[in-house]
Structure formats: structure tokens, C-alpha cells
Design an enzyme around this catalytic site. Structure first.
Site, mmCIF file in Angstrom:
data_model
loop_
_atom_site.group_PDB
_atom_site.id
_atom_site.type_symbol
_atom_site.label_atom_id
_atom_site.label_comp_id
_atom_site.label_asym_id
_atom_site.label_seq_id
_atom_site.Cartn_x
_atom_site.Cartn_y
_atom_site.Cartn_z
ATOM 1 N N GLY A 11 0.634 -1.225 -0.024
ATOM 2 C CA GLY A 11 -0.060 -0.059 -0.336
ATOM 3 C C GLY A 11 0.666 1.211 0.176
ATOM 4 O O GLY A 11 0.014 2.751 0.766
ATOM 5 N N ASN A 13 1.731 3.290 -2.573
ATOM 6 C CA ASN A 13 0.978 4.036 -3.720
ATOM 7 C C ASN A 13 0.010 4.523 -2.641
ATOM 8 O O ASN A 13 -0.442 5.923 -2.596
ATOM 9 C CB ASN A 13 0.962 3.369 -4.632
ATOM 10 C CG ASN A 13 2.221 3.339 -5.683
ATOM 11 O OD1 ASN A 13 2.010 4.752 -6.212
ATOM 12 N ND2 ASN A 13 2.347 2.237 -5.968
ATOM 13 N N ARG A 90 -5.569 -7.554 -8.882
ATOM 14 C CA ARG A 90 -6.990 -8.739 -9.791
ATOM 15 C C ARG A 90 -7.493 -8.040 -10.795
ATOM 16 O O ARG A 90 -7.705 -6.956 -11.065
ATOM 17 C CB ARG A 90 -7.396 -8.857 -8.498
ATOM 18 C CG ARG A 90 -8.274 -9.902 -8.464
ATOM 19 C CD ARG A 90 -9.673 -9.932 -7.385
ATOM 20 N NE ARG A 90 -9.083 -10.750 -6.485
ATOM 21 C CZ ARG A 90 -8.612 -12.269 -6.224
ATOM 22 N NH1 ARG A 90 -8.706 -12.731 -6.735
ATOM 23 N NH2 ARG A 90 -7.746 -13.196 -5.049
ATOM 24 N N ASN A 106 -4.882 3.303 -12.610
ATOM 25 C CA ASN A 106 -4.023 2.562 -11.900
ATOM 26 C C ASN A 106 -2.604 2.528 -12.145
ATOM 27 O O ASN A 106 -2.796 3.325 -13.056
ATOM 28 C CB ASN A 106 -4.527 1.160 -12.589
ATOM 29 C CG ASN A 106 -3.580 0.072 -12.282
ATOM 30 O OD1 ASN A 106 -3.244 -0.414 -11.120
ATOM 31 N ND2 ASN A 106 -2.839 -1.199 -13.547
ATOM 32 N N HIS A 108 1.052 0.822 -13.049
ATOM 33 C CA HIS A 108 1.742 0.031 -13.612
ATOM 34 C C HIS A 108 3.000 0.131 -13.606
ATOM 35 O O HIS A 108 3.536 1.418 -13.637
ATOM 36 C CB HIS A 108 0.867 -0.358 -14.807
ATOM 37 C CG HIS A 108 1.503 -1.102 -15.426
ATOM 38 N ND1 HIS A 108 1.333 -2.536 -14.991
ATOM 39 C CD2 HIS A 108 2.705 -1.577 -16.442
ATOM 40 C CE1 HIS A 108 2.449 -3.360 -15.354
ATOM 41 N NE2 HIS A 108 2.713 -2.823 -16.493
ATOM 42 N N GLU A 173 6.535 6.473 -8.546
ATOM 43 C CA GLU A 173 5.406 5.822 -8.541
ATOM 44 C C GLU A 173 4.688 6.635 -7.663
ATOM 45 O O GLU A 173 3.576 7.115 -7.756
ATOM 46 C CB GLU A 173 5.001 4.235 -8.335
ATOM 47 C CG GLU A 173 5.809 3.666 -9.066
ATOM 48 C CD GLU A 173 5.567 2.531 -8.865
ATOM 49 O OE1 GLU A 173 4.485 2.237 -8.178
ATOM 50 O OE2 GLU A 173 6.490 0.896 -8.756
#
Ligand code: GRF
Length: 203
Positions: A11, A13, A90, A106, A108, A173
Site C-alpha cells: 500500500g 502508493n 486482480r 491504475n 503500473h 510511482e
């Protein structure tokens, strides 16, 4: 804008987004943290910030559809403007994505479209990349292929391993996701119905 963050692991991010939201004039707030893993380390981080957390363990549900239905019902109670997948491991079904079209972000750990999927850092090293980085994108039905909101680049160093590269990318990120969420929550960046990204202002 009210945001629900989704995590599966540490967690970091999610924590970076929560911290960014605490800054003045930031146009978003994390209102809850959902996880599919009861052991996700990020749950304790969210609770330490006083954020409500919910766990939806896949094996507690008879099917993927029932799992997602439980998550969607919990989301409907909250009514978030945006959801941020932050280390959420997921894949969401098309039905889930359509329910939040253009409102799921999202992060990545690669410079998409390079290296979608897993083990991105080792693959970048194996490919001889001299740069690596991360991508924040709108989530669409294909995995890791939605329109890009923001990207950041880091150098690949001669003695890098997947671990040392991952650590360097993870640091950017956090900044990139906070910047990307600000762009979307402020309305400066949005996803059109045709899947292209609309950028307003000085972008
Ligand atoms: C990060 O590299 C993220 O890009 C990937 O999962 C890793 C862990 O993220 N999706 P976090 O520390 O759980 O936010």
C-alpha cells in the site's frame, strides 16, 4: 473528489495518495481503502490514518461475479467519484469497469505499452533498457492498456537488479500517482467515451 483506493499489498502508493490528499488545495480525498487480501500491509497503514478499510477475500465468494458484486455494492454505499487501483493484483471484469467508466485509475511499474503484466523490472533489464519507469492510466477492459494519464522515467544503472530498479521506480510511482490523481480530480484530464484522453489547461 472522493476516492476509494484498492490495494493487495504494502500500500505504499495508497499511502502516497493519502498524504498528497492532506495537502491544501488538493482536489481529492481518500475516503476508504479496499483490499482483496486480509493480510495486506497497507490495511494497517490506512487504519493508522483513520481511513475506513474493507476486505473482500476472493475465496469468501462463490465466483468472481459474486466477489465483484460485493465490492460494487460497498462502493455504491460510498458513492466515490474515482477509484484508484494501487498495487491491486486482480483484473476487473468489463462489467465492473463499465460501472466506473473513465473513473478507475491504475499505476503500473513500467513505461506502457512496454512490459504490461508482471515482472516488469526483470523484463526491462533482460531487454537491455537504459530507462524504466511507471505509468498511471485509466483502466479499460484490456490489462494494462488504458489511455495514459502520466508517466515518469528513471535511469537503469549498470549494476541494477530487479530489486534495485523496483525500488527506484517505486519512489517515482508515488509522485506520479499523486500528480495524476490531481490532474483527473481537478478535471484537467479526463477519458472520453471513445477512450481517448482529454487534456484541458496548460497540459
Ligand atoms: C508497485 O510497484 C505497483 O506499481 C505495483 O505493485 C507494487 C507495490 O505497490 N502495482 P504498493 O506498495 O502496494 O503500492
Amino acid at each position: 473528489k472522493r476516492v476509494v483506493a484498492f490495494i493487495s499489498g504494502g500500500g505504499s502508493n495508497m499511502l502516497a495518495l493519502a498524504k498528497a490528499c492532506e495537502a491544501g488545495e488538493y482536489p481529492a480525498e481518500i475516503v476508504a481503502v479496499f483490499s482483496d487480501k486480509p493480510e495486506a500491509g497497507g490495511l494497517a497503514k490506512a487504519q493508522a490514518l483513520g481511513l475506513p478499510t474493507r476486505v473482500f477475500e476472493r475465496k469468501a465468494y462463490g465466483s468472481k461475479a459474486e466477489h465483484e458484486a460485493a465490492i460494487l455494492a460497498a462502493l455504491a454505499e460510498i458513492g466515490p467519484d474515482l477509484t484508484c487501483l494501487a498495487g491491486y493484483m486482480r483484473l476487473l471484469s468489463g462489467e465492473f469497469i463499465r460501472a466506473y467508466e473513465g473513473r478507475i485509475l491504475n499505476i503500473h511499474p513500467s513505461l506502457l505499452p512496454l512490459f504490461p503484466g508482471l515482472h516488469t523490472h526483470q523484463r526491462a533489464l533482460d531487454a537491455g533498457m537504459k530507462v524504466a519507469g511507471c505509468t498511471v492510466h485509466f483502466v479499460t477492459e484490456g490489462m494494462d492498456e488504458g489511455p495514459v494519464i502520466a508517466q515518469s522515467v528513471v535511469p537503469v544503472l549498470i549494476d541494477d537488479t530487479a530489486e534495485t530498479l523496483a525500488a527506484r521506480v517505486l519512489t517515482v510511482e508515488h509522485k506520479t500517482y499523486a500528480a495524476a490523481l490531481k490532474l483527473v480530480a481537478s478535471g484537467n484530464v479526463s477519458m472520453r467515451a471513445d477512450g481517448t484522453v482529454e487534456r484541458l489547461g496548460s497540459e
